[in-house]
Design a protein around this motif. Structure first.
Motif, PDB file in Angstrom:
ATOM      1  N   TYR A  77       1.521  -0.931   9.948  1.00  0.00           N
ATOM      2  CA  TYR A  77       0.361  -0.650   8.951  1.00  0.00           C
ATOM      3  C   TYR A  77       0.504   0.236   8.442  1.00  0.00           C
ATOM      4  O   TYR A  77       0.733   1.023   9.083  1.00  0.00           O
ATOM      5  CB  TYR A  77      -0.170  -2.132   9.394  1.00  0.00           C
ATOM      6  CG  TYR A  77      -0.684  -2.705   9.692  1.00  0.00           C
ATOM      7  CD1 TYR A  77       1.022  -4.335   9.494  1.00  0.00           C
ATOM      8  CD2 TYR A  77      -1.509  -3.738   9.320  1.00  0.00           C
ATOM      9  CE1 TYR A  77       1.322  -5.234   9.451  1.00  0.00           C
ATOM     10  CE2 TYR A  77      -1.376  -5.889   9.245  1.00  0.00           C
ATOM     11  CZ  TYR A  77       0.228  -5.903   9.830  1.00  0.00           C
ATOM     12  OH  TYR A  77      -0.150  -7.238   9.420  1.00  0.00           O
ATOM     13  N   SER A  78      -0.721   0.268   7.205  1.00  0.00           N
ATOM     14  CA  SER A  78      -0.828   1.651   7.292  1.00  0.00           C
ATOM     15  C   SER A  78      -1.582   2.505   7.637  1.00  0.00           C
ATOM     16  O   SER A  78      -1.993   2.058   8.535  1.00  0.00           O
ATOM     17  CB  SER A  78      -1.599   1.073   5.502  1.00  0.00           C
ATOM     18  OG  SER A  78      -1.508   0.724   4.482  1.00  0.00           O
ATOM     19  N   ASP A 113      -5.393   1.784   9.346  1.00  0.00           N
ATOM     20  CA  ASP A 113      -5.144   1.847   8.347  1.00  0.00           C
ATOM     21  C   ASP A 113      -6.231   3.303   8.177  1.00  0.00           C
ATOM     22  O   ASP A 113      -6.921   3.732   7.569  1.00  0.00           O
ATOM     23  CB  ASP A 113      -5.917   1.514   7.090  1.00  0.00           C
ATOM     24  CG  ASP A 113      -5.384  -0.052   6.679  1.00  0.00           C
ATOM     25  OD1 ASP A 113      -4.497  -0.244   7.394  1.00  0.00           O
ATOM     26  OD2 ASP A 113      -5.987  -0.448   6.314  1.00  0.00           O
ATOM     27  N   ASP A 126       0.380  -1.306   0.127  1.00  0.00           N
ATOM     28  CA  ASP A 126       0.261   0.342   0.074  1.00  0.00           C
ATOM     29  C   ASP A 126       0.243   1.340   0.119  1.00  0.00           C
ATOM     30  O   ASP A 126       1.567   1.882   0.597  1.00  0.00           O
ATOM     31  CB  ASP A 126      -0.591  -0.046   1.600  1.00  0.00           C
ATOM     32  CG  ASP A 126      -1.461  -0.551   1.917  1.00  0.00           C
ATOM     33  OD1 ASP A 126      -1.681  -2.138   0.977  1.00  0.00           O
ATOM     34  OD2 ASP A 126      -2.253  -1.320   2.658  1.00  0.00           O
ATOM     35  N   CYS A 185      -8.277   0.381   4.368  1.00  0.00           N
ATOM     36  CA  CYS A 185      -7.593   1.628   3.977  1.00  0.00           C
ATOM     37  C   CYS A 185      -8.560   2.959   3.243  1.00  0.00           C
ATOM     38  O   CYS A 185      -8.879   2.967   2.115  1.00  0.00           O
ATOM     39  CB  CYS A 185      -6.376   1.789   2.264  1.00  0.00           C
ATOM     40  SG  CYS A 185      -5.621   0.115   3.075  1.00  0.00           S
ATOM     41  N   TRP A 227      -1.378   0.872  -5.312  1.00  0.00           N
ATOM     42  CA  TRP A 227      -0.504  -0.453  -5.394  1.00  0.00           C
ATOM     43  C   TRP A 227      -1.133  -0.814  -6.685  1.00  0.00           C
ATOM     44  O   TRP A 227      -2.059  -1.144  -7.101  1.00  0.00           O
ATOM     45  CB  TRP A 227      -0.744  -0.770  -3.796  1.00  0.00           C
ATOM     46  CG  TRP A 227       0.432  -2.302  -4.097  1.00  0.00           C
ATOM     47  CD1 TRP A 227       1.637  -1.919  -4.554  1.00  0.00           C
ATOM     48  CD2 TRP A 227       0.243  -3.183  -3.712  1.00  0.00           C
ATOM     49  NE1 TRP A 227       1.949  -3.359  -4.541  1.00  0.00           N
ATOM     50  CE2 TRP A 227       1.031  -4.135  -3.694  1.00  0.00           C
ATOM     51  CE3 TRP A 227      -1.482  -3.720  -3.047  1.00  0.00           C
ATOM     52  CZ2 TRP A 227       1.465  -5.823  -3.583  1.00  0.00           C
ATOM     53  CZ3 TRP A 227      -1.511  -5.303  -2.945  1.00  0.00           C
ATOM     54  CH2 TRP A 227       0.130  -6.495  -3.386  1.00  0.00           C
ATOM     55  N   TYR A 243      -0.534   5.709  11.474  1.00  0.00           N
ATOM     56  CA  TYR A 243      -0.142   4.614  11.131  1.00  0.00           C
ATOM     57  C   TYR A 243      -0.839   3.106  12.310  1.00  0.00           C
ATOM     58  O   TYR A 243      -1.264   3.393  13.839  1.00  0.00           O
ATOM     59  CB  TYR A 243       0.346   4.194  11.219  1.00  0.00           C
ATOM     60  CG  TYR A 243       2.128   4.197  11.914  1.00  0.00           C
ATOM     61  CD1 TYR A 243       2.882   5.410  12.630  1.00  0.00           C
ATOM     62  CD2 TYR A 243       2.197   2.821  12.596  1.00  0.00           C
ATOM     63  CE1 TYR A 243       3.272   5.151  13.545  1.00  0.00           C
ATOM     64  CE2 TYR A 243       3.119   2.962  13.585  1.00  0.00           C
ATOM     65  CZ  TYR A 243       4.062   3.574  14.601  1.00  0.00           C
ATOM     66  OH  TYR A 243       4.630   3.541  15.860  1.00  0.00           O
ATOM     67  N   TRP A 289       7.741   1.065   7.150  1.00  0.00           N
ATOM     68  CA  TRP A 289       7.157   2.245   6.370  1.00  0.00           C
ATOM     69  C   TRP A 289       8.470   2.240   5.261  1.00  0.00           C
ATOM     70  O   TRP A 289       9.179   3.534   5.474  1.00  0.00           O
ATOM     71  CB  TRP A 289       6.906   3.753   6.779  1.00  0.00           C
ATOM     72  CG  TRP A 289       5.066   3.333   7.200  1.00  0.00           C
ATOM     73  CD1 TRP A 289       4.946   2.286   7.285  1.00  0.00           C
ATOM     74  CD2 TRP A 289       4.600   4.568   7.000  1.00  0.00           C
ATOM     75  NE1 TRP A 289       3.498   2.675   7.184  1.00  0.00           N
ATOM     76  CE2 TRP A 289       2.781   4.080   7.621  1.00  0.00           C
ATOM     77  CE3 TRP A 289       4.612   6.243   7.136  1.00  0.00           C
ATOM     78  CZ2 TRP A 289       2.124   4.431   7.523  1.00  0.00           C
ATOM     79  CZ3 TRP A 289       3.415   6.529   6.816  1.00  0.00           C
ATOM     80  CH2 TRP A 289       1.938   6.378   7.627  1.00  0.00           C
ATOM     81  N   GLN A 312       4.129   0.594   2.490  1.00  0.00           N
ATOM     82  CA  GLN A 312       4.593  -0.997   3.026  1.00  0.00           C
ATOM     83  C   GLN A 312       5.299  -1.613   2.313  1.00  0.00           C
ATOM     84  O   GLN A 312       5.261  -1.342   1.484  1.00  0.00           O
ATOM     85  CB  GLN A 312       2.837  -2.132   2.820  1.00  0.00           C
ATOM     86  CG  GLN A 312       2.074  -1.021   3.706  1.00  0.00           C
ATOM     87  CD  GLN A 312       1.881  -1.111   5.198  1.00  0.00           C
ATOM     88  OE1 GLN A 312       1.939  -1.792   5.921  1.00  0.00           O
ATOM     89  NE2 GLN A 312       2.530   0.155   6.577  1.00  0.00           N
ATOM     90  N   ASN A 343       1.366   5.053   1.506  1.00  0.00           N
ATOM     91  CA  ASN A 343       0.519   5.527   3.028  1.00  0.00           C
ATOM     92  C   ASN A 343       1.690   7.269   3.121  1.00  0.00           C
ATOM     93  O   ASN A 343       1.942   7.306   2.372  1.00  0.00           O
ATOM     94  CB  ASN A 343       1.855   4.690   4.173  1.00  0.00           C
ATOM     95  CG  ASN A 343       1.653   3.464   3.733  1.00  0.00           C
ATOM     96  OD1 ASN A 343       1.896   2.473   4.552  1.00  0.00           O
ATOM     97  ND2 ASN A 343       0.060   2.857   3.662  1.00  0.00           N
ATOM     98  N   GLN A 358      -4.848   5.263  -2.015  1.00  0.00           N
ATOM     99  CA  GLN A 358      -5.192   7.070  -1.256  1.00  0.00           C
ATOM    100  C   GLN A 358      -4.264   8.123  -2.333  1.00  0.00           C
ATOM    101  O   GLN A 358      -3.984   7.885  -2.836  1.00  0.00           O
ATOM    102  CB  GLN A 358      -3.495   6.613  -0.455  1.00  0.00           C
ATOM    103  CG  GLN A 358      -3.866   7.585   0.767  1.00  0.00           C
ATOM    104  CD  GLN A 358      -2.522   7.552   2.078  1.00  0.00           C
ATOM    105  OE1 GLN A 358      -1.615   8.158   2.188  1.00  0.00           O
ATOM    106  NE2 GLN A 358      -2.747   6.511   2.992  1.00  0.00           N
ATOM    107  N   ALA A 407      -5.765  -0.508  -2.275  1.00  0.00           N
ATOM    108  CA  ALA A 407      -5.154   0.126  -1.630  1.00  0.00           C
ATOM    109  C   ALA A 407      -5.159   1.499  -2.118  1.00  0.00           C
ATOM    110  O   ALA A 407      -4.184   1.940  -1.576  1.00  0.00           O
ATOM    111  CB  ALA A 407      -4.149  -0.572  -0.913  1.00  0.00           C
TER     112      ALA A 407
END
Ligand code: FRU
Length: 500
Positions: free
Chosen positions: A101-102, A170, A42, A225, A303, A116, A71, A58, A44, A289, A287
């Motif tokens: 994680y995200s 997320d 993902d 996400c 992604w 995060y 990250w 990620q 981020n 953003q 995922a």
């Protein structure tokens, strides 16, 4: 800042510095952000800090497979050329020992604030497996980040009764006039996804606000996400549901990303959904953003890989890349996506064909290559199928096909060199649009990079993104038709980017 760097993070930073250079430049995509080394998933913390774009991701730098999440970090001035920065976060605290994680990022009081999900994953003395997902924060200067002492800043105890304490992840943060808000993925009592909203005046104390929307087991299980933003006169809740079932030609990726378009009442924090559509109809997308650019554009990045069908070649030391960032707009009540306009400044070597008749397999002078853009308009439709076949030689090809009768567009990578039993074909509905002269036209804007194709159909009404790892020498492009088509075609190369 250096002093706050943990031994784990230092180890990664040393390793990646060396490994990034071990990966030959020619192996990397020309204009898509790809993993520095090892595995990425993902996007981020897609944000602007001190006037520059920052993208985190990620990251498992130690292997080409998903593992304890870090990250990774890169930065860009134009969303096209990315520069790797040292790894930003490692799972080095008790509240994130199972992975960072995200999450997302925001500029606040001159600092770059990352939020995060920390994963707590350990076996207790009595043998009990303790697993929790919690929301954590780190603040930094754009290069080094320090996790805050208050971590975790949000725990599952704050969620509505019956919500999962294990699936709570997320966070996506943004600022409103009255303070900071975030949305975060969670699982409701019925086991399926819900999106929770939190509020903070000062970024320190976070309070639960409401459930914004939920799957009720209709749109997949866990919702990952989330993102929540205004677009034109609407409000969009974007989520990535796991375990999603296909419905007609919608939602074919088991891990999918959807736009929930609706209305939002800021006072009562209620979201009324109106319409749900797939974000992308290709084989490799998840995922996504967004960020809000300084000029007001809403920009999305995803992604460009699938969880279920990972086709990264065995010989690569890296796995995973992002889509090209896309501008979102609301037009005729639909969400349109177009490649960020910054790409246009890298166009070279224009080739143009106008009102060309295609009767069968056709190659055209100067229409060839693996790193380029094609702007195709089909203006007459006396055929059943029209194909653009690319990354082609005697052995390989991938194609995009327009079916006139079915009004659908297909991507097919069956003969791209894949030797795994993975899905290779995907379709989406696509009716012709009205051209400038009022006549029907199908427009395909095809962005080819070494291992990917992104097809923006009808000015961005729908998009398909897919990977294929065909050897680069397969660089022919053939237009093909089982009847008669008339077309206009423009091709651009990205000379400078290709040679980087
Ligand atoms: C989505 C996701 C997120 C999670 C991350 C872990 O692809 O599963 O929900 O934070 O990946 O790497």
């Amino acid at each position: 800042m250096e002093k706050s760097i943990s031994p784990q993070l230092l180890k990664v930073r040393r390793m990646e510095k060396k490994q990034i250079h071990d990966i030959p430049k020619e192996e990397r995509p020309a204009y898509h952000m790809s993993s520095p080394t090892g595995w990425i998933n993902d996007p981020n913390g897609f944000s602007i800090f001190h006037g520059q774009y920052h993208l985190f991701f990620q990251y498992h730098p130690f292997s080409k497979k998903w593992g304890p999440m870090h990250w990774g970090h890169c930065t860009s001035r134009d969303l096209i050329q990315w520069e790797y920065l040292p790894c930003a976060l490692a799972p080095d605290e008790s509240y994130d020992e199972g992975g960072c994680y995200s999450g997302s990022a925001i500029e606040a009081d001159g600092e770059h604030v990352l939020i995060y999900t920390g994963v707590m994953d350990r076996y207790l003395d009595d043998g009990f497996h303790y697993y929790r997902q919690v929301q954590c924060m780190a603040k930094g200067d754009g290069l080094n980040y320090k996790k805050t002492r208050q971590n975790p800043v949000i725990t599952g105890e704050s969620t509505p009764r019956g919500s999962s304490l294990e699936d709570f992840r997320d966070p996506k943060i943004w600022k409103e006039e009255d303070g900071y808000y975030l949305v975060v993925g969670s699982r409701a009592r019925d086991g399926s996804g819900q999106i929770l909203m939190y509020y903070s005046e000062d970024l320190e104390q976070w309070n639960y606000v409401t459930v914004l929307d939920q799957s009720s087991n209709k749109y997949g299980r866990m919702w990952e996400c989330p993102d929540f933003f205004p677009l034109g006169s609407k409000q969009i809740l974007m989520v990535s549901p796991q375990d999603m079932r296909a419905y007609g030609l919608e939602f074919h990726n088991g891990n999918n990303s959807i736009f929930i378009c609706g209305q939002y009442d800021k006072k009562s924090h209620t979201f009324q959904r109106e319409k749900i559509t797939s974000v992308d109809y290709g084989l490799d997308f998840y995922a996504s953003q967004t960020l809000l650019a300084q000029d007001g554009r809403r920009i999305l990045i995803g992604w460009m890989q699938s969880w279920d069908a990972n086709i990264t070649p065995a010989s690569f030391q890296w796995s995973g890349m992002m889509t090209l960032p896309r501008e979102l707009t609301l037009e005729h009540g639909r969400i349109y996506q177009r490649p960020v306009r910054e790409l246009e400044q890298y166009r070279t070597d224009q080739v143009r064909y106008e009102d060309l008749t295609i009767l069968g397999p056709t190659t055209l002078d100067h229409i060839k290559g693996r790193v380029l853009e094609l702007l195709l308009e089909i203006t007459t439709f006396e055929f059943d199928h029209f194909r653009v076949r690319f990354a082609k030689n005697d052995e390989y090809e991938t194609f995009v096909q327009y079916s006139r009768k079915k009004e659908c567009l297909t991507i097919d990578r069956t003969h791209s060199g894949i030797d795994r039993d993975v899905v290779c074909r995907r379709k989406m509905e696509l009716a012709p649009m009205q051209g400038q002269n009022g006549a029907e036209v199908v427009k395909l804007r095809i962005l080819l990079d070494k291992y990917s194709v992104e097809v923006f159909a009808n000015d961005g009404e729908k998009v398909m993104s897919s990977l294929f790892y065909t050897p680069q020498e397969a660089d022919n492009i053939v237009l093909d038709c089982d009847g008669t088509a008339r077309i206009n075609l423009i091709k651009y190369s990205f000379g400078g980017l290709e040679q980087r």
